[in-house]
Design a protein around this motif. Structure first.
Motif, short mmCIF file in Angstrom:
data_model
loop_
_atom_site.label_atom_id
_atom_site.label_comp_id
_atom_site.label_asym_id
_atom_site.label_seq_id
_atom_site.Cartn_x
_atom_site.Cartn_y
_atom_site.Cartn_z
N GLY A 1 2.37 36.17 -18.77
CA GLY A 1 3.00 36.82 -19.89
C GLY A 1 4.28 36.14 -20.32
O GLY A 1 4.52 34.96 -20.01
N ARG A 2 5.13 36.90 -21.02
CA ARG A 2 6.38 36.36 -21.56
C ARG A 2 7.56 37.17 -21.04
O ARG A 2 7.45 38.37 -20.79
N THR A 3 8.69 36.50 -20.89
CA THR A 3 9.90 37.16 -20.41
C THR A 3 10.88 37.35 -21.57
O THR A 3 10.85 36.61 -22.55
N ALA A 4 11.75 38.33 -21.41
CA ALA A 4 12.85 38.58 -22.35
C ALA A 4 12.37 38.62 -23.80
O ALA A 4 12.91 37.95 -24.67
N HIS B 1 9.89 42.80 -21.01
CA HIS B 1 8.98 41.69 -20.77
C HIS B 1 7.56 42.09 -21.19
O HIS B 1 7.25 43.28 -21.29
N GLN B 2 6.72 41.12 -21.41
CA GLN B 2 5.32 41.35 -21.74
C GLN B 2 4.47 40.62 -20.70
O GLN B 2 4.33 39.40 -20.75
N ARG B 3 3.91 41.37 -19.76
CA ARG B 3 3.09 40.74 -18.72
C ARG B 3 1.89 41.64 -18.39
O ARG B 3 1.97 42.87 -18.50
N LEU B 4 0.80 40.99 -17.95
CA LEU B 4 -0.42 41.72 -17.63
C LEU B 4 -1.08 41.05 -16.44
O LEU B 4 -1.36 39.85 -16.46
N LEU C 1 3.80 44.92 -17.69
CA LEU C 1 5.16 45.13 -18.17
C LEU C 1 5.10 45.26 -19.68
O LEU C 1 4.63 44.36 -20.39
N VAL C 2 5.55 46.40 -20.18
CA VAL C 2 5.60 46.67 -21.61
C VAL C 2 6.99 47.21 -21.92
O VAL C 2 7.81 47.39 -21.03
N GLY C 3 7.28 47.48 -23.17
CA GLY C 3 8.58 48.08 -23.50
C GLY C 3 9.16 47.60 -24.81
O GLY C 3 10.09 48.23 -25.33
N ARG D 1 -1.13 43.03 -27.26
CA ARG D 1 -1.50 42.19 -28.39
C ARG D 1 -0.96 42.74 -29.70
O ARG D 1 -0.48 41.99 -30.56
N ALA D 2 -1.00 44.07 -29.85
CA ALA D 2 -0.46 44.68 -31.07
C ALA D 2 1.04 44.44 -31.18
O ALA D 2 1.56 44.17 -32.27
N VAL D 3 1.76 44.55 -30.06
CA VAL D 3 3.19 44.29 -30.07
C VAL D 3 3.47 42.83 -30.42
O VAL D 3 4.36 42.52 -31.23
N ASP D 4 2.71 41.92 -29.82
CA ASP D 4 2.91 40.51 -30.12
C ASP D 4 2.70 40.21 -31.61
O ASP D 4 3.41 39.40 -32.20
#
Length: 572
Positions: free
Chosen positions: A179-182, A290-293, A311-313, A374-377
């Protein structure tokens, strides 16, 4: 040591809620708590729970969760209201301090004989075999141990890692966490004050002083949580800089409303500090989204849930709420399999069917969270840059403005926040096996909350019977007029005797309920509902064979004797 216990690693909201749900289903569990058993109070660490999620949280005296519910959500830009949504009992989320939620869950667990929490237990070894899971914990160095010697071995039937973003369970299982951080970063402050509005949550954009975005959300006891959007990767936020944000924001709102007086922090001749009004600063911090799965959520008898799995938010998506949904989804499936394997229906256990049930946790929840990420991205660059083209980039989202999308995320509605629908679940009846009828809820979606009556005459709400408070399956008959009669008058009338006998003969612990009305349902419609609140199907009046087919589908198919070792081993 009880070998049949489900081992839960992690004593955050997800782990505690999972243990509580298992106890309600009659399954013993052991929670391995890496902490000291005490909950640290952090007023700035809060969570927003959707009404359906909050419905099954502890409510008994001593275990109730104090929460604030908002009357409306207002989104503004340059002092102009762009979007406002009024909220009611069915749509208003619950805003709670996370430490209060954890304390309530611990208090509820303390009243359960089938649940126990072991503090000071740091997991360092995890082993599996065909019959169960073995875990080793060692005392933490700060508790007087050297962090290496000694320790305790635990044996359980299954293990669930609810141990957060740095999950030891996930690392021991060797599961990647891509996923992606920050993705987003916010400065956060919790303070006790009076704002120009009450019980209303606000998102304000383009304030004076260059503040791009701030949200104000009420908590119980006159406390507010304020969040300021920061550059995703920027300088550290000093205490002085955060105080400046508090003063500037409160002064902006007070001047706009005509209020304001000198208050704390007014020394030094700072006009914003003088105009901010009286307040008590309780807590501050910086929150990074963060965005992780996790690549896999099930490895044999071990599972991942909560922040250990995702990790969502960003854009208001609520991580604790998603973690509690993981717990609700997994608890009833573990309980169903645990009872099957434990001898209640053991002689007829089909291990292939068991794997279908357990695998459905990963396919349903990982699929749901993956879609959310994916929707958030897709929405993130449009919301933050005020871009267009939302209809084309977000299929099914409609022509949503950036502020409307943010509202969806914060309120748990729409594409960024609404509950997942498990439309392609492996636990759904095979196509053509049941005669479904249309209601306002589609198969796989979360059911509406309606008043229900149990066969013993007890009245309540449908959501109160979910997540271990009812059976392994809920069957709800839509019968207009039953609410005005005592249950003894309609228990022996019409289709009730046949339906009650059919429900009692199902291969699951099923509960029959009656409701006078359900949106879109014709009289005598039978709703078949999973224990986590998702609709299996709606049947036209009692279809006994089809009701049995629904129950069999929830068990992974008709349970028969094991087919072959080869087919079982292929799924492990």
């Amino acid at each position: 040591m009880t070998e049949s216990e489900v081992i839960v690693v992690g004593a955050g909201p997800t782990g505690l809620a999972l243990s509580l749900a298992l106890a309600r289903y009659g399954v013993p569990s052991l929670v391995l708590d890496n902490g000291d058993g005490e909950v640290t109070a952090r007023a700035a660490r809060t969570c927003v729970l959707r009404p359906d999620t909050a419905a099954w949280l502890p409510s008994a005296p001593g275990a109730a969760v104090p929460a604030a519910r908002w009357t409306s959500w207002r989104a503004r830009r340059r002092r102009q209201t762009i979007h406002q949504k009024e909220l009611d009992e069915t749509t208003a989320p619950f805003h709670v301090e996370q430490h209060a939620l954890e304390r309530a869950l611990r208090a509820a667990l303390a009243q359960e004989k089938l649940a126990r929490v072991m503090p000071g237990s740091h997991l360092d070894i995890l082993e599996q075999d065909a019959a169960g899971v073995t875990a080793h914990t060692r005392p933490r160095a700060r508790d007087g141990g050297d962090g290496h010697g000694g320790g305790t071995w635990w044996r359980g039937s299954y293990l669930v890692g609810c141990d957060g973003a740095r999950s030891t369970v996930r690392k021991l299982l060797g599961v990647p966490f891509a996923g992606r951080t920050a993705v987003e970063r916010h400065a956060v402050a919790a303070l006790r004050t009076r704002l120009p509005w009450e019980s209303e949550a606000l998102l304000d954009r383009d304030l004076d002083g260059g503040m791009r975005e701030v949200t104000a959300r009420p908590l119980p006891g006159g406390v507010w949580r304020l969040d300021w959007l920061l550059p995703a990767r920027g300088d550290l936020v000093t205490p002085e800089a955060l105080l400046d944000r508090v003063h500037s924001t409160l002064a902006h709102w007070n001047r706009e409303s005509g209020a304001g007086s000198s208050g704390k922090g007014a020394a030094g001749g700072d006009p914003d500090a003088a105009a901010s009004g009286p307040y008590e600063l309780l807590d501050t911090g910086v929150h990074t989204s963060h965005q992780r799965l996790a690549r896999r959520w099930r490895v044999g008898r071990a599972f991942l849930a909560g922040d250990a799995a995702h990790l969502v938010g960003a854009l208001g998506v609520q991580s604790v709420d998603e973690g509690l949904r993981d717990a609700a989804n997994l608890a009833w499936k573990l309980a169903l399999v645990w009872h099957e394997m434990g001898g209640v229906r053991g002689p007829h256990v089909d291990r292939d069917a068991v794997d279908v049930v357990l695998d459905s946790y990963e396919s349903e929840r990982r699929g749901a969270v993956g879609s959310r990420l994916r929707a958030v991205d897709q929405a993130l660059p449009l919301v933050r840059r005020e871009g267009g083209g939302l209809r084309a980039i977000l299929p099914g989202g409609g022509a949503r403005t950036p502020l409307e999308l943010l509202t969806d995320g914060h309120l748990g509605q729409g594409l960024l926040g609404s509950p997942a629908a498990y439309r392609s679940s492996s636990l759904a009846p095979a196509r053509g096996t049941v005669d479904s009828v249309g209601v306002a809820t589609q198969p796989g979606e979360l059911v509406r909350d309606v008043p229900v009556i149990a066969l013993d005459g007890e009245r309540g709400r449908l959501r109160e019977r979910l997540c271990g408070n009812g059976g392994e399956l809920l069957v709800v008959l839509v019968a207009p007029g039953t609410g005005v009669w005592d249950s003894r008058h309609w228990l022996s009338a019409g289709i009730m005797p046949e339906l009650a006998a059919a429900v009692g003969a199902l291969p699951l612990k099923a509960e029959l309920l009656v409701t006078e009305d359900y949106p879109g349902a014709a009289p005598h419609t039978v709703l078949v509902i999973r224990p986590d609140g998702h609709l299996v199907t709606a049947l036209p009046a009692p279809r006994i064979a089809q009701l049995r087919a629904c129950a069999d589908a929830l068990r992974g198919g008709p349970f028969t004797r094991a087919r072959s070792p080869a087919s079982r081993d292929a799924r492990r």
